[in-house]
Design a protein around this motif. Sequence first.
Motif, short mmCIF file in Angstrom:
data_model
loop_
_atom_site.label_atom_id
_atom_site.label_comp_id
_atom_site.label_asym_id
_atom_site.label_seq_id
_atom_site.Cartn_x
_atom_site.Cartn_y
_atom_site.Cartn_z
N SER A 156 6.16 3.02 14.15
CA SER A 156 5.58 1.92 14.91
C SER A 156 4.24 1.50 14.30
N HIS A 157 3.44 2.51 13.96
CA HIS A 157 2.12 2.22 13.38
C HIS A 157 2.25 1.60 12.00
N GLU A 158 3.13 2.17 11.15
CA GLU A 158 3.27 1.70 9.78
C GLU A 158 3.85 0.28 9.73
N MET A 163 2.41 -6.17 9.49
CA MET A 163 2.61 -7.33 10.35
C MET A 163 1.27 -7.91 10.79
N THR A 164 0.35 -7.04 11.15
CA THR A 164 -0.99 -7.49 11.56
C THR A 164 -1.69 -8.19 10.40
N SER A 165 -1.54 -7.60 9.19
CA SER A 165 -2.16 -8.20 8.00
C SER A 165 -1.58 -9.57 7.70
N ILE A 166 -0.25 -9.68 7.79
CA ILE A 166 0.42 -10.96 7.53
C ILE A 166 -0.07 -12.02 8.52
N LYS A 167 -0.16 -11.63 9.78
CA LYS A 167 -0.64 -12.57 10.80
C LYS A 167 -2.06 -13.03 10.50
N GLY A 168 -2.91 -12.09 10.09
CA GLY A 168 -4.30 -12.43 9.78
C GLY A 168 -4.41 -13.35 8.58
N THR A 184 -8.04 -20.17 -3.17
CA THR A 184 -8.06 -19.23 -2.04
C THR A 184 -6.68 -19.12 -1.41
N ILE A 185 -5.98 -20.27 -1.32
CA ILE A 185 -4.63 -20.28 -0.76
C ILE A 185 -3.70 -19.41 -1.62
N ARG A 186 -3.81 -19.57 -2.94
CA ARG A 186 -2.96 -18.81 -3.86
C ARG A 186 -3.24 -17.30 -3.72
N ALA A 187 -4.51 -16.92 -3.62
CA ALA A 187 -4.87 -15.51 -3.50
C ALA A 187 -4.35 -14.91 -2.19
N ARG A 188 -4.48 -15.70 -1.12
CA ARG A 188 -4.05 -15.20 0.19
C ARG A 188 -2.52 -15.15 0.30
N LEU A 189 -1.85 -16.09 -0.36
CA LEU A 189 -0.39 -16.04 -0.39
C LEU A 189 0.10 -14.79 -1.14
N HIS A 190 -0.63 -14.45 -2.20
CA HIS A 190 -0.30 -13.24 -2.95
C HIS A 190 -0.45 -12.00 -2.07
N LYS A 191 -1.50 -11.98 -1.25
CA LYS A 191 -1.71 -10.84 -0.35
C LYS A 191 -0.62 -10.79 0.73
N VAL A 192 -0.23 -11.96 1.22
CA VAL A 192 0.86 -12.01 2.20
C VAL A 192 2.14 -11.47 1.57
N GLN A 193 2.38 -11.87 0.33
CA GLN A 193 3.57 -11.41 -0.38
C GLN A 193 3.57 -9.88 -0.53
N ASN A 194 2.41 -9.31 -0.84
CA ASN A 194 2.30 -7.84 -0.96
C ASN A 194 2.62 -7.15 0.36
N GLN A 195 2.12 -7.72 1.45
CA GLN A 195 2.37 -7.11 2.76
C GLN A 195 3.85 -7.24 3.15
N ILE A 196 4.45 -8.38 2.80
CA ILE A 196 5.88 -8.56 3.08
C ILE A 196 6.70 -7.55 2.28
N GLU A 197 6.28 -7.28 1.04
CA GLU A 197 6.98 -6.30 0.21
C GLU A 197 6.87 -4.90 0.81
N ASN A 200 9.15 -4.81 3.71
CA ASN A 200 10.54 -4.76 3.23
C ASN A 200 10.92 -3.34 2.83
N LEU A 201 10.01 -2.63 2.14
CA LEU A 201 10.28 -1.26 1.72
C LEU A 201 10.41 -0.32 2.92
N LEU A 202 9.54 -0.51 3.92
CA LEU A 202 9.61 0.32 5.13
C LEU A 202 10.94 0.12 5.85
N ILE A 203 11.34 -1.13 5.98
CA ILE A 203 12.61 -1.43 6.67
C ILE A 203 13.79 -0.87 5.87
#
Length: 379
Positions: A156-158, A163-168, A184-197, A200-203
């Motif tokens: 639940s925590h992991e 998810m919290t990071s993606i939302k932020g 800035t948009i490109r950098a933040r999209l890259h960070k979103v992509q990392n969090q999604i990855e 994805n690995l956790l799931i």
Amino acid sequence: MILIVDDSPENIISLKKVLEKNDFEVDTASSGEEALKKILKKSYVLIILDVQMPGMDGFEVAEAVSGYSKAKETAIIFLSAATANVNLITRGYSSGGLDYISKPVDINILLLKVKTFYRIYEQSRALNEMQKALREEIEFRKEAERKKDEFISIASHELKTPMTSIKGYIQLLERSLDKNDKETIRARLHKVQNQIEKLNLLIADLLDISKIESGKLKFNRQYFSFDNLLEHLIEVMQQSNPQVKIVKKGSVDGNIFGDEMRIEQVIINFITNAIKYGPDGEEIHINSEIRDNELYFSVKDFGIGMSEEHQQKIFEKFYRIEETSERFQGLGIGLYICQEIIDRHKGKIGAHSVLGEGSEFYFQIPLYSEKEEKKQPQL
């Protein structure tokens, strides 16, 4: 084993002969003192004990035996010629005897009593084994339940963290869009992509655990180039982690037989862990070679390492090292899944580590299918 204690050699010989003829294992003692020495060294199911002996009599022996934890389950049958003495019989029972036979001994009655005590002993032992197994099962289930609850909490925590990071980051992206700040948009999209990855690995790990538990983890084995797979993975992992130098040693010529996607999953887990748990290390070493018709692969880091105790448990389901669980994220199931994958390839997986000096994780699997393996020359 039965212990006969009697100061009369004739009695010992006759009883021993009858009992051995009926397939009982027999030991003997000619005095109370000798009997106690033997009882301290050996375990007996039954003691046939003469009451009236010089020196230490049968009652004294029985009272002494009752104080030995090793002999608490041992049955005692008293033998005595003093049939009419009620006081002797009473003392016999009070000192630990379970039965009393008068001399001269009726062999048939004695055999019946011996067989009865043996049957009771076997039943008691079987019951104790059942109780022991039941206690172990209860403890196992309690521990499994505890681990499951802990895992649910960790999962639940992991899952909540990315998810919290993606939302932020999405909220920040909305503000950047208003400013038309493309960098800035490109950098933040890259960070979103990392969090999604990460998510994805956790799931994927959670799904694999579910498939393992239900016996539905599928494998697609075929021949593939291990070196090509490894070169591609190292290139991708190196680009994603430029701060760490990945040093490749050895090579594997030709193709190997296995599930390429699942083997890739194990390699990625090994390399990811090496980078994660060697945060201050400048490099990790990857080695692959052929040993006795088997692929041997290892990943070595120079990070925090782990103790011998943790090395023995690191592949258990939901196991996380407490000292590192706060510093490093994870569900504690990655290595368990790796072990399942290697086991299904008829291979071996393990780790060597020294606390504070780093760890080396390895696996080895057969190069060929079972059908082809039989055709290979033995080295």
